[in-house]
Design a protein around this motif. Structure first.
Motif, PDB file in Angstrom:
ATOM      1  N   ASN A   1       0.888  -1.085   0.164  1.00 25.24           N
ATOM      2  CA  ASN A   1       0.074  -0.218   0.238  1.00 25.24           C
ATOM      3  C   ASN A   1       0.856   1.273  -0.140  1.00 25.24           C
ATOM      4  OD1 ASN A   1      -2.728  -1.175   0.265  1.00 25.24           O
ATOM      5  ND2 ASN A   1      -1.886  -1.993   1.971  1.00 25.24           N
ATOM      6  N   ALA A   2       1.962   1.225  -0.580  1.00 26.00           N
ATOM      7  CA  ALA A   2       2.902   2.200  -0.794  1.00 26.00           C
ATOM      8  C   ALA A   2       3.127   2.762  -2.090  1.00 26.00           C
ATOM      9  CB  ALA A   2       4.195   1.981   0.060  1.00 26.00           C
ATOM     10  N   TYR A   3       3.430   4.105  -2.372  1.00 24.15           N
ATOM     11  CA  TYR A   3       3.614   4.606  -3.834  1.00 24.15           C
ATOM     12  C   TYR A   3       4.542   5.688  -3.681  1.00 24.15           C
ATOM     13  CZ  TYR A   3      -0.850   1.926  -3.906  1.00 24.15           C
ATOM     14  OH  TYR A   3      -1.958   1.065  -3.959  1.00 24.15           O
ATOM     15  N   GLN A   4       5.202   5.685  -4.986  1.00 24.15           N
ATOM     16  CA  GLN A   4       6.108   7.115  -4.984  1.00 24.15           C
ATOM     17  C   GLN A   4       5.786   7.825  -6.144  1.00 24.15           C
ATOM     18  OE1 GLN A   4       9.863   4.690  -7.025  1.00 24.15           O
ATOM     19  NE2 GLN A   4      10.170   5.519  -4.881  1.00 24.15           N
ATOM     20  N   GLY A   5       6.031   9.276  -6.022  1.00 27.33           N
ATOM     21  CA  GLY A   5       5.874   9.683  -7.581  1.00 27.33           C
ATOM     22  C   GLY A   5       6.815   9.585  -8.495  1.00 27.33           C
ATOM     23  N   THR A   6       6.544   9.960  -9.785  1.00 27.67           N
ATOM     24  CA  THR A   6       7.287   9.590 -10.890  1.00 27.67           C
ATOM     25  C   THR A   6       7.680  10.969 -11.728  1.00 27.67           C
ATOM     26  OG1 THR A   6       5.382   9.515 -12.297  1.00 27.67           O
ATOM     27  CG2 THR A   6       6.315   7.483 -11.252  1.00 27.67           C
ATOM     28  N   THR A   7       8.963  10.799 -12.047  1.00 30.73           N
ATOM     29  CA  THR A   7       9.618  12.065 -12.807  1.00 30.73           C
ATOM     30  C   THR A   7      10.013  11.451 -14.408  1.00 30.73           C
ATOM     31  OG1 THR A   7      10.549  12.938 -10.907  1.00 30.73           O
ATOM     32  CG2 THR A   7      11.379  13.842 -13.183  1.00 30.73           C
ATOM     33  N   TRP A   8       9.376  11.921 -15.236  1.00 26.83           N
ATOM     34  CA  TRP A   8       9.486  11.529 -16.830  1.00 26.83           C
ATOM     35  C   TRP A   8      10.723  12.727 -17.422  1.00 26.83           C
ATOM     36  CZ3 TRP A   8       4.310   9.915 -19.782  1.00 26.83           C
ATOM     37  CH2 TRP A   8       3.717   8.905 -18.974  1.00 26.83           C
ATOM     38  N   LYS A   9      11.422  12.131 -18.241  1.00 33.41           N
ATOM     39  CA  LYS A   9      12.468  13.085 -18.919  1.00 33.41           C
ATOM     40  C   LYS A   9      12.243  13.150 -20.395  1.00 33.41           C
ATOM     41  CE  LYS A   9      15.954  11.434 -15.309  1.00 33.41           C
ATOM     42  NZ  LYS A   9      17.222  10.568 -15.411  1.00 33.41           N
ATOM     43  N   ILE A  10      12.255  14.417 -20.880  1.00 35.73           N
ATOM     44  CA  ILE A  10      12.285  14.468 -22.027  1.00 35.73           C
ATOM     45  C   ILE A  10      13.670  15.095 -22.726  1.00 35.73           C
ATOM     46  CG2 ILE A  10      11.197  15.767 -24.096  1.00 35.73           C
ATOM     47  CD1 ILE A  10       8.823  16.261 -22.621  1.00 35.73           C
TER      48      ILE A  10
ATOM     49  N   ALA B   1      -6.507  14.838 -15.102  1.00 39.49           N
ATOM     50  CA  ALA B   1      -5.770  14.968 -13.885  1.00 39.49           C
ATOM     51  C   ALA B   1      -6.508  14.471 -12.828  1.00 39.49           C
ATOM     52  CB  ALA B   1      -5.247  16.251 -13.710  1.00 39.49           C
ATOM     53  N   THR B   2      -6.029  13.626 -11.876  1.00 45.18           N
ATOM     54  CA  THR B   2      -6.467  13.365 -10.650  1.00 45.18           C
ATOM     55  C   THR B   2      -5.548  13.585  -9.635  1.00 45.18           C
ATOM     56  OG1 THR B   2      -7.863  11.599 -11.878  1.00 45.18           O
ATOM     57  CG2 THR B   2      -7.709  11.414  -9.534  1.00 45.18           C
ATOM     58  N   LEU B   3      -6.220  14.416  -8.926  1.00 49.50           N
ATOM     59  CA  LEU B   3      -5.369  14.986  -7.675  1.00 49.50           C
ATOM     60  C   LEU B   3      -3.763  14.757  -7.639  1.00 49.50           C
ATOM     61  CD1 LEU B   3      -7.430  12.675  -4.978  1.00 49.50           C
ATOM     62  CD2 LEU B   3      -7.520  15.318  -5.387  1.00 49.50           C
ATOM     63  N   ALA B   4      -3.486  15.651  -8.872  1.00 48.89           N
ATOM     64  CA  ALA B   4      -2.062  15.359  -9.183  1.00 48.89           C
ATOM     65  C   ALA B   4      -1.457  16.959  -9.201  1.00 48.89           C
ATOM     66  CB  ALA B   4      -1.989  14.680 -10.603  1.00 48.89           C
ATOM     67  N   GLU B   5      -0.119  16.654  -9.358  1.00 51.47           N
ATOM     68  CA  GLU B   5       0.615  18.024  -9.394  1.00 51.47           C
ATOM     69  C   GLU B   5       1.633  17.912 -10.696  1.00 51.47           C
ATOM     70  OE1 GLU B   5       3.561  21.129  -7.016  1.00 51.47           O
ATOM     71  OE2 GLU B   5       2.724  19.285  -6.120  1.00 51.47           O
TER      72      GLU B   5
ATOM     73  N   GLY C   1       0.270  22.980  -8.911  1.00 51.44           N
ATOM     74  CA  GLY C   1      -0.113  22.932  -7.824  1.00 51.44           C
ATOM     75  C   GLY C   1      -1.051  21.526  -7.902  1.00 51.44           C
ATOM     76  N   LEU C   2      -2.078  21.545  -6.834  1.00 56.90           N
ATOM     77  CA  LEU C   2      -2.872  20.266  -6.755  1.00 56.90           C
ATOM     78  C   LEU C   2      -3.907  20.384  -7.630  1.00 56.90           C
ATOM     79  CD1 LEU C   2      -3.364  17.211  -5.629  1.00 56.90           C
ATOM     80  CD2 LEU C   2      -4.858  18.682  -3.920  1.00 56.90           C
TER      81      LEU C   2
ATOM     82  N   LYS D   1       7.715  16.194 -13.398  1.00 61.93           N
ATOM     83  CA  LYS D   1       7.498  15.282 -12.079  1.00 61.93           C
ATOM     84  C   LYS D   1       6.253  15.589 -11.526  1.00 61.93           C
ATOM     85  CE  LYS D   1       9.516  14.733  -7.414  1.00 61.93           C
ATOM     86  NZ  LYS D   1      10.506  15.465  -6.623  1.00 61.93           N
ATOM     87  N   GLN D   2       5.529  14.297 -11.157  1.00 65.72           N
ATOM     88  CA  GLN D   2       4.459  14.357 -10.456  1.00 65.72           C
ATOM     89  C   GLN D   2       4.422  13.623  -9.042  1.00 65.72           C
ATOM     90  OE1 GLN D   2       1.155  13.975  -8.700  1.00 65.72           O
ATOM     91  NE2 GLN D   2       1.441  12.102  -9.161  1.00 65.72           N
ATOM     92  N   PRO D   3       4.471  14.427  -8.046  1.00 62.74           N
ATOM     93  CA  PRO D   3       5.080  13.969  -6.723  1.00 62.74           C
ATOM     94  C   PRO D   3       4.105  13.438  -5.774  1.00 62.74           C
ATOM     95  CG  PRO D   3       4.820  16.534  -6.772  1.00 62.74           C
ATOM     96  CD  PRO D   3       4.538  15.937  -8.117  1.00 62.74           C
ATOM     97  N   ARG D   4       2.838  13.853  -6.120  1.00 60.24           N
ATOM     98  CA  ARG D   4       1.498  13.051  -5.408  1.00 60.24           C
ATOM     99  C   ARG D   4       1.386  11.826  -5.356  1.00 60.24           C
ATOM    100  NH1 ARG D   4      -0.649  18.177  -2.815  1.00 60.24           N
ATOM    101  NH2 ARG D   4       0.005  19.938  -4.206  1.00 60.24           N
ATOM    102  N   CYS D   5       1.267  11.140  -4.199  1.00 61.34           N
ATOM    103  CA  CYS D   5       1.496   9.656  -4.147  1.00 61.34           C
ATOM    104  C   CYS D   5       0.644   9.063  -3.049  1.00 61.34           C
ATOM    105  CB  CYS D   5       2.906   9.383  -4.282  1.00 61.34           C
ATOM    106  SG  CYS D   5       3.776   9.949  -2.984  1.00 61.34           S
ATOM    107  N   ASN D   6      -0.403   9.322  -2.833  1.00 62.22           N
ATOM    108  CA  ASN D   6      -1.175   8.798  -1.608  1.00 62.22           C
ATOM    109  C   ASN D   6      -2.278   7.471  -2.142  1.00 62.22           C
ATOM    110  OD1 ASN D   6      -0.237  10.561   0.224  1.00 62.22           O
ATOM    111  ND2 ASN D   6      -1.578  12.219  -0.524  1.00 62.22           N
ATOM    112  N   SER D   7      -2.278   7.572  -3.353  1.00 64.50           N
ATOM    113  CA  SER D   7      -3.134   6.460  -3.903  1.00 64.50           C
ATOM    114  C   SER D   7      -2.936   6.095  -5.310  1.00 64.50           C
ATOM    115  CB  SER D   7      -4.732   7.027  -4.087  1.00 64.50           C
ATOM    116  OG  SER D   7      -4.942   7.731  -5.135  1.00 64.50           O
ATOM    117  N   PRO D   8      -3.102   5.018  -5.903  1.00 65.63           N
ATOM    118  CA  PRO D   8      -2.763   4.541  -7.234  1.00 65.63           C
ATOM    119  C   PRO D   8      -3.278   5.256  -8.262  1.00 65.63           C
ATOM    120  CG  PRO D   8      -4.386   2.971  -6.236  1.00 65.63           C
ATOM    121  CD  PRO D   8      -3.934   4.016  -5.271  1.00 65.63           C
ATOM    122  N   PHE D   9      -4.141   5.851  -8.029  1.00 64.57           N
ATOM    123  CA  PHE D   9      -4.968   6.676  -9.046  1.00 64.57           C
ATOM    124  C   PHE D   9      -4.647   8.204  -9.508  1.00 64.57           C
ATOM    125  CE2 PHE D   9      -8.218   3.785  -7.221  1.00 64.57           C
ATOM    126  CZ  PHE D   9      -7.905   2.735  -8.083  1.00 64.57           C
ATOM    127  N   GLN D  10      -3.682   8.590  -8.503  1.00 68.70           N
ATOM    128  CA  GLN D  10      -3.320   9.870  -8.637  1.00 68.70           C
ATOM    129  C   GLN D  10      -2.311  10.040  -9.967  1.00 68.70           C
ATOM    130  OE1 GLN D  10      -2.178  10.401  -4.396  1.00 68.70           O
ATOM    131  NE2 GLN D  10      -2.500  12.465  -5.133  1.00 68.70           N
TER     132      GLN D  10
END
Length: 379
Positions: free
Chosen positions: A262-271, A293-297, A315-316, A354-363
């Motif tokens: 039940n743990a997740y981490q944000g992701t950072t994509w590179k171009i 977008a769903t509860l993301a940043e 922001g959120l 970067k999408q740092p928000r990570c409280n659920s799998p759907f963010q």
């Protein structure tokens, strides 16, 4: 269920002031039952139903409802015109907005029609020559809105349009100037408000919906967001301009990575991309269009992934739930990021998303289209 937050979140729920009166007509509702003799091809029933549907569409608005809240055809109005695109970096002349979606909706800001559910909207699609005709509009005050596949942003006509019984308003040519500062240096995706052109993986066999196997709507499978962790277990997506192919190398949704039960981490994509020359006195423009977008940043950094403050952050944002609901788009959002030329170097550069928000799998969010523009050039 005519009004619900289930798919698109709170955006689609009508909002009212205290004591505000409201009523809205839903219907009439038409139900059609057909039958075929045993042994006949059952697909003929489907073809027959589609023909019947076209007949009923042509019959709308029906003349039989007696309610004063359902205006007859002669009590409604029409609006006609042609929509053109003006973008000097594409053509010195106006371009026909073939296939544009054009509609009348309650007055508001550009794009506000997406969240409008209290009142009525009337939409059509322009033909191959950009001509549109919106028929049988209820009397009232409206703005004319449009969006054009292949172009970013939202069009809004500056004047309020008042529809009265029996009117036939000729709008003439309406010109949409999509957001543009300079020439395109590179782009990813297709500006069509959908993430469908990006890479959609095969579903997990334990979740597979066989109705959508070998279907064009590959995204309609439960649990696709979990495939990101399987495909990128350690490092995140890296996309190289001129080498990568967005149809194969750009995952359809930037979601979190699962790192435990039940743990997740944000992701950072590179171009990654090359610049042969850099105008250090100029301003570059990054256009990021989101399909959902769903509860993301969204945080944007340039050539320094570890800077404490991003160059840009949303922001959120977002509550449209499209990722969890097996959709491919939700509420469209366009962000325009100024990048000083001093942030770039001659040679290889990297933009970090970067999408740092990570409280659920759907963010997370789905991209529609990304474009980097160079500084403006003389006319």
């Amino acid at each position: 269920m005519f009004l619900s937050s289930h798919y698109a979140g709170k955006y689609m729920v009508p909002q009212f002031e205290a004591g505000e009166p409201w009523k809205k007509v839903f219907g009439p509702i038409f139900m059609y039952f057909n039958s075929a003799a045993y042994g006949n091809d059952p697909l003929l029933l489907w073809e027959d139903a589609k023909i019947k549907m076209m007949v009923e569409v042509q019959s709308w608005p029906y003349s039989f409802p007696a309610s004063e809240d359902f205006p007859k055809s002669e009590q409604r109005g029409n609006a006609n015109g042609r929509i053109l695109i003006q973008d000097r970096y594409i053509s010195n002349d106006c371009v026909i907005a073939s296939g544009a979606y054009v509609g009348l909706a309650p007055p508001g800001d550009a794009g506000s029609w997406q969240m409008e559910s209290n009142n009525y909207q009337f939409w059509t699609q322009a033909n191959e020559n950009g001509f549109f005709s919106i028929r049988n509009i209820r009397p009232g005050d409206y703005n004319l809105y449009a969006w054009v596949p292949g172009f970013i942003g939202d069009y809004q006509h500056e004047a309020v349009i008042t529809i009265i019984s029996g009117c036939n308003i000729e709008m003439g040519d309406v010109i949409y100037e999509p957001p543009r500062d300079g020439p395109t240096l590179w782009e990813i995706g297709i500006p069509d408000r959908s993430a469908a052109e990006f890479y959609v993986p095969d579903p997990d066999p334990k979740y597979i919906n066989r109705l959508f196997v070998n279907h064009t709507d590959r995204f309609r499978q439960y649990g696709l967001w979990e495939r990101y962790t399987e495909l990128y277990p350690e490092g995140d997506l890296v996309y190289k301009i001129g080498v990568s192919d967005y149809r194969k190398d750009w995952f359809f949704a930037q979601v979190v990575r699962k790192i435990g039960d039940n743990a997740y981490q944000g992701t950072t994509w590179k171009i990654k991309f090359e610049l042969d020359n850099v105008d250090r006195n100029g301003i570059y423009k990054l256009r990021v269009a989101l399909a959902s977008a769903t509860l993301a940043e969204l945080q944007v950094r340039v050539n320094d992934p570890n800077s404490n403050r991003p160059l840009f952050t949303t922001g959120l944002i977002g509550r449209d739930n499209a990722i969890a609901r097996l959709g491919i788009h939700g509420i469209y959002k366009l962000y325009n990021v100024d990048i000083p030329g001093t942030r770039f170097v001659k040679g290889e550069n990297t933009i970090f998303l970067k999408q740092p928000r990570c409280n659920s799998p759907f963010q997370g969010f789905m991209y529609d289209y990304i474009r980097l523009e160079g500084p403006p050039t003389p006319c």
